[in-house]
Design a protein around this motif. Sequence first.
Motif, PDB file in Angstrom:
ATOM      1  N   CYS A 100       0.100   3.214   3.875  1.00 48.75           N
ATOM      2  CA  CYS A 100       0.452   2.692   5.064  1.00 48.75           C
ATOM      3  C   CYS A 100       1.294   1.597   4.945  1.00 48.75           C
ATOM      4  N   CYS A 121      -6.587  -0.525  -0.515  1.00 46.57           N
ATOM      5  CA  CYS A 121      -5.725  -1.358   0.738  1.00 46.57           C
ATOM      6  C   CYS A 121      -6.941  -1.828   1.600  1.00 46.57           C
ATOM      7  N   CYS A 144       0.693  -1.268  -0.097  1.00 43.35           N
ATOM      8  CA  CYS A 144       0.038   0.020  -0.060  1.00 43.35           C
ATOM      9  C   CYS A 144       0.934   1.114   0.090  1.00 43.35           C
ATOM     10  N   CYS A 176      -6.102   0.353   5.200  1.00 48.31           N
ATOM     11  CA  CYS A 176      -6.291   1.894   5.106  1.00 48.31           C
ATOM     12  C   CYS A 176      -7.412   2.292   3.937  1.00 48.31           C
TER      13      CYS A 176
HETATM   14 ZN   LIG Z   1      -3.102   1.024   3.196  1.00 42.32          ZN
END
Ligand SMILES: [Zn+2]
Lengths: 61, 663
Positions: free
Chosen positions: A6, A33, A3, A36
């Motif tokens: 994050c 993702c 990702c 997040c």
């Molecule tokens: Zn993420």
Amino acid sequence: MRCGFCGYEFREEEGNQGCSSCPMSSGCKMIKCPRCNYENPPEPKMIKTVKKLFRRGGTPK
Amino acid sequence: MSIFKKKASCHETVSVAASGARKVALVGNPNVGKSVLFNALTGAYVTVSNYPGTSVEVARGNAVIDGVQYEVIDTPGMYSILPITEEERVAREILLNERPHLVIHVLDARNLERMLPMTLQLIEAELPLVLVVNIMDEAARLGLEIDIPELSRRLGIPVIGAATAKKVGLSEIRAAIASVHPVTAPVPRYAPELEEDLAEITELLRGEYILSRKAMALLLLQGDTEVAELVAKLEGDRYGTLEACVREKRFKRRDSFHLDLSLERKAIVQKVLDGTFRVPAVRPVTWSERLSRLTLRPITGVPLLIVVLYYGLYKFVGEFGAGTLVDLLEGKVFEEWFNPWITGVVNNLIPWEIIRELFVGEYGVITLGMRYAVGIILPIVATFFLFFSMLEDSGYFPRLALLVDRIFKKVGLTGRAVIPMVLGFGCDTMATMVTRTLETVRERVIATLLLALAIPCSAQLGVILALLSKAPGALAVWLGCLLLIFLLVGLLAARVLPGETPMFYMELPPMRLPQWSNVLTKTVSRMQWYFMEILPLFIVASVLLWLGKITHFFEKMVDAMTPVMGALGLPKETAVSFIFGFFRRDYGAAGLYDLQTKGILNPRQLTVAAVTLTLFIPCVAQFLIMKKERGWKVSLSIGLFVSTFAFGSGWVLNQVLLATGIL
Ligand SMILES: [Zn+2]
């Protein structure tokens, strides 16, 4: 894939693809993702095939 | 006891199950060398099949140790026994359904601190556990020292140091599998208050569970729906009281439970590692750690952010992309060469004036739509996405999220809202959809409003930066206005809308130099997407504008808007940009770019137009998404508010600029 926001690692298939409802087009290809929900762009097909070729050739048996 | 009642799907596993082989499950994060260990243990006889009802592949193989046969299961990577991904769900299913005789938690010695919290969870679940600290060789190279026997003593479980890739530690692991006897590790204890809550819940649990009651109670508190279902099934009538109890505790801890728990586990891990895990005395602080710290502290983080924005957005996107590249593509290629040529061709081919207008007229599909899309927008989004992907790959965004968390809290948002805001600078439509992921409705509405109002999308931003960078001071005024409005409206919205701001916490991935292959892949992919999206729209918009022109509807609209433009101190031609802007934000900005190139606007007018246009009504697509996500009532109110507010601000700004004569 990782990702971009994050840093969570997940497989492309796991990402949520929730944009089919978008009026802009037939749904975008962005991969969200699972941790997040940041939208990550998928790898273009061309680059993917090139990478795969390299990996095939490169892995030690 | 029906340990093997689950039917296996292939012959090999059936025979294993029938023979009553003991199961050994390998668990751990991805990339810790689990598969290498699996291969080393099992050798050639491996079956890989999808876990029932999922797309997740699970590998199983046989190992014979001391004459006893074992079935080894390589579970999908997991970070926690509270599952988020399908893989984690399957990994936990395996722990729950297959009742492994032994669970081997494999972790990376280099990231001991980050991975041990899951060991704590497994201990807490009272599973028969062996810890394999893998990749010891690399850790040693980094100067990390790990006291394995002491670690084992403190955790109360067998711990083996290994380097499976180099076949180090394999015999110890085999021995551990063979000699396994139930270990009773001391279950980690949390803060007294949490322990009390957990005790209350565990007392209500009567069923037979594979995981310990405490682990079940924690999962219930964390809102794990699968565990809740399982408990509901096993507890039957008693579930009502239990659920009420859990709900009450959850409500009490709603703000920060995940954060608190993660901090508590961290503290326990810290205690375990104190003295057993030594980093070299003169551990070099890497540049990435140093930089990471700088980005997080407000005193250094804010200037750093300004530097990043100045060089990234102003210099690279504004001056290079929207200046140099646009001059080249739009000015040279389109205006001087392509447009005259295509106009000539079309004029020769098509005898009807009206049709000619459709393709190569003032609002022609080719001379306007294509020119805007390829000549102005393309270079700008290309440079923007390149910059964006670089920041993304460096790991800067989560730090930005933590940095702005404090300010965002004031406007009723959390750092989490940085995700849609940052995406908004790419495309507000996409970002509005992402607001769905914010925790509370209140946050979602505020974020949607601010996106519609004060966040310009990439193309608009680029064009406006390019426009304003030509008039000294204009950019500063524009930026100041937007910041002020963002904070002001956010503050007001936070006041008006009821509710509290939730906690925000996120783990930071390490910072690193962006990798070119990643950056290019992302940039190419984003541009591809963007272009597919806008090109048809630009063509449709051109056609609509052409229709407006031949029916004189367009003129009437411009006439109708002239008094408004007049009030803003703008020439009537600017109305055209606003009409464009309704189709797409970037289209409007491109229209403004056109006007400035013709020398119609002075710096004051340029700034007023830019501010109004940035604030002004979200494009059609964004509006549709707003309606979809927030419903008619909210989106119409936002649309109405944003439009009046935009023109109001434009008017005020014009008066202020006239009175002070800054520009
Ligand atoms: Zn993420």
